[in-house]
Design an enzyme around this catalytic site. Structure first.
Site: not given
Length: 447
Positions: A88, A233
């Site tokens: 992330s 992401d």
């Protein structure tokens, strides 16, 4: 060994042996998996390792390549589960594994604990040579997601948009889908590079400085560009308004919730315990209920399914649109911010400036993991004495007042206890923060 945190597995220099064991553990109960990855340099390595474990346990694997998390989550509907290789917003030396159910929701703590138990007990089911899983590649996943989102979009204005993908997974979808939606797009950090050469993947004011400068330069000639920026992401987004301001997460969330209630007549929305009280104040006039839940997209998605609410959002920019799918989707969220602007016929900065501004403060105090529970027990008891109120313990310890609130919560991924305060007056916010820090430090020292 504890592997899973608040958002799957995330580690600095993630060991491929761990990924192999995770794949092997998954294969015990799942026989058809889809795997995607973000742009990190270790993505191929971790994907190969987890695939090897899956195959060894007899699980068939479909790879869809470098994709944002929303694409992986949407694709999971055709498989037993989805596996996203991503860390992330973390720096490039990190990588991670996030698991998704068929309905697009991330694995809950119970599911993750079951996998941990299989790994820790070496309780694997190794297949014989004639039952090994197979691997196939699917190059249509992005196209299917792309078409699905556009079919469900209601946007008729040709907005000017700067899209900042952080050299990350959003690059393969976001600029193109905004263009296809009719926007005039300028792409920033839009080539895939797992070193994140343009900026770090956390979409905050510091990292977005160059993008802000670009928008200010464009708009000095009256062009009215807005910005949409993603994390590593693209399950999150943050907007930049026409004045070059990185929008406050809480105010953007409150504005969007009001828009949804006005447009759809929704009678409830879901948010987390750390979101601004402006949401309640904003929605009260429409009679809509605000349902608060634990922090994290898993808890938000569970509450959406339980209550039937159409939307759930966190002040981190993690938004779930239940009418589309149950995976956090920063690409769809960015497009729907434009829908909001079209609905009101206003510029983004005008919409944001209508949201009440309160004093927000955040601090984190170093705390050994083994002391966190003791600290929270102390904070709960001491806070009840000091504030003469019962604590709310849905997630951490929260005390709410007419003019503000304080939330004290242990970090799920780091050795910190976090203190979050919001109040209508600065003096009250400072008083709450001072009290909160004092309680945490006393709880740590035991004195």
């Amino acid at each position: 060994m504890k592997l899973f945190g608040t958002s799957g597995i995330r580690m600095k220099n993630l060991d491929p042996l761990i990924a192999y064991k995770v794949g092997f553990a998954i294969s015990k109960n799942f026989k058809k998996a889809v795997i995607g990855r973000d742009t990190r340099t270790t993505g191929n390595l971790i994907e190969s390792a987890i695939t090897a474990g899956l195959l060894n346990g007899g699980c068939d694997v479909t790879t869809i390549g470098m994709v944002p998390t929303p694409v992986l989550g949407y694709s999971a509907k055709d498989y037993d589960l989805g596996i996203m290789i991503t860390a992330s917003h973390n720096p490039p030396e990190y990588n991670g594994i996030k698991l998704f159910n068929k309905n697009g929701t991330a694995f809950d703590p119970k599911q993750e604990k079951e996998l941990e138990n299989i790994i820790n007990n070496d309780d694997f089911n190794e297949c014989t040579w004639d039952n090994i899983g197979c691997v196939v590649e699917d190059k249509t996943a992005v196209k299917k997601y792309f078409e699905y989102i556009l079919q469900n979009l209601n946007l008729n204005t040709n907005f000017n948009v700067v899209v900042d993908c952080a050299n990350a997974a959003g690059c393969v979808v976001s600029p193109n889908i905004f263009t296809e939606a009719g926007c005039k797009v300028i792409s920033v950090n839009s080539h895939c590079d797992g070193r994140f050469v343009g900026r770090m993947p956390e979409p905050n004011e510091t990292n977005l400085k160059e993008t802000v400068d670009i928008i200010k330069g464009l708009n000095s000639n009256g062009r009215n560009y807005v910005g949409i920026a993603h994390d590593g992401d693209a399950d999150r987004m943050i907007a930049i308004d026409e004045l070059g301001r990185v929008t406050d997460f809480d105010k953007l969330l409150a504005a969007f919730c009001k828009y949804l209630v006005q447009k759809t007549g929704a009678d409830k929305i879901v948010t987390t315990v750390d979101a601004s009280m402006a949401i309640e104040e904003y929605l009260n006039e429409f009679g809509a209920k605000v349902i608060r839940t634990k922090i994290g997209d898993v808890a938000v998605a569970e509450e959406l399914e339980k209550t039937g609410a159409i939307f759930g959002g966190e002040p981190s920019g993690t938004w779930i649109h239940r009418d589309i799918h149950l995976t956090p989707d920063g690409i769809l969220s960015g497009l729907r911010v434009l829908e909001m602007m079209e609905f009101y016929g206003k510029k983004l900065h005008e919409i944001i400036d209508e949201v009440p501004s309160y004093c927000n403060m955040r601090e984190k105090i170093s705390c050994p993991d083994n002391l966190k529970q003791n600290v929270m027990d102390y904070v709960s008891k001491e806070g009840e004495k000091i504030f003469e109120k019962k604590p709310e313990t849905l997630d951490g310890v929260r005390f709410s007042f007419e003019n503000g609130w304080i939330l004290i919560r242990p970090s799920g991924t780091e050795s910190y206890v976090r203190v979050r305060v919001e109040a209508k007056e600065k003096d009250f916010a400072e008083k709450l923060m001072k009290t909160g820090i004092s309680m945490v430090k006393t709880g740590i020292s035991g004195k």
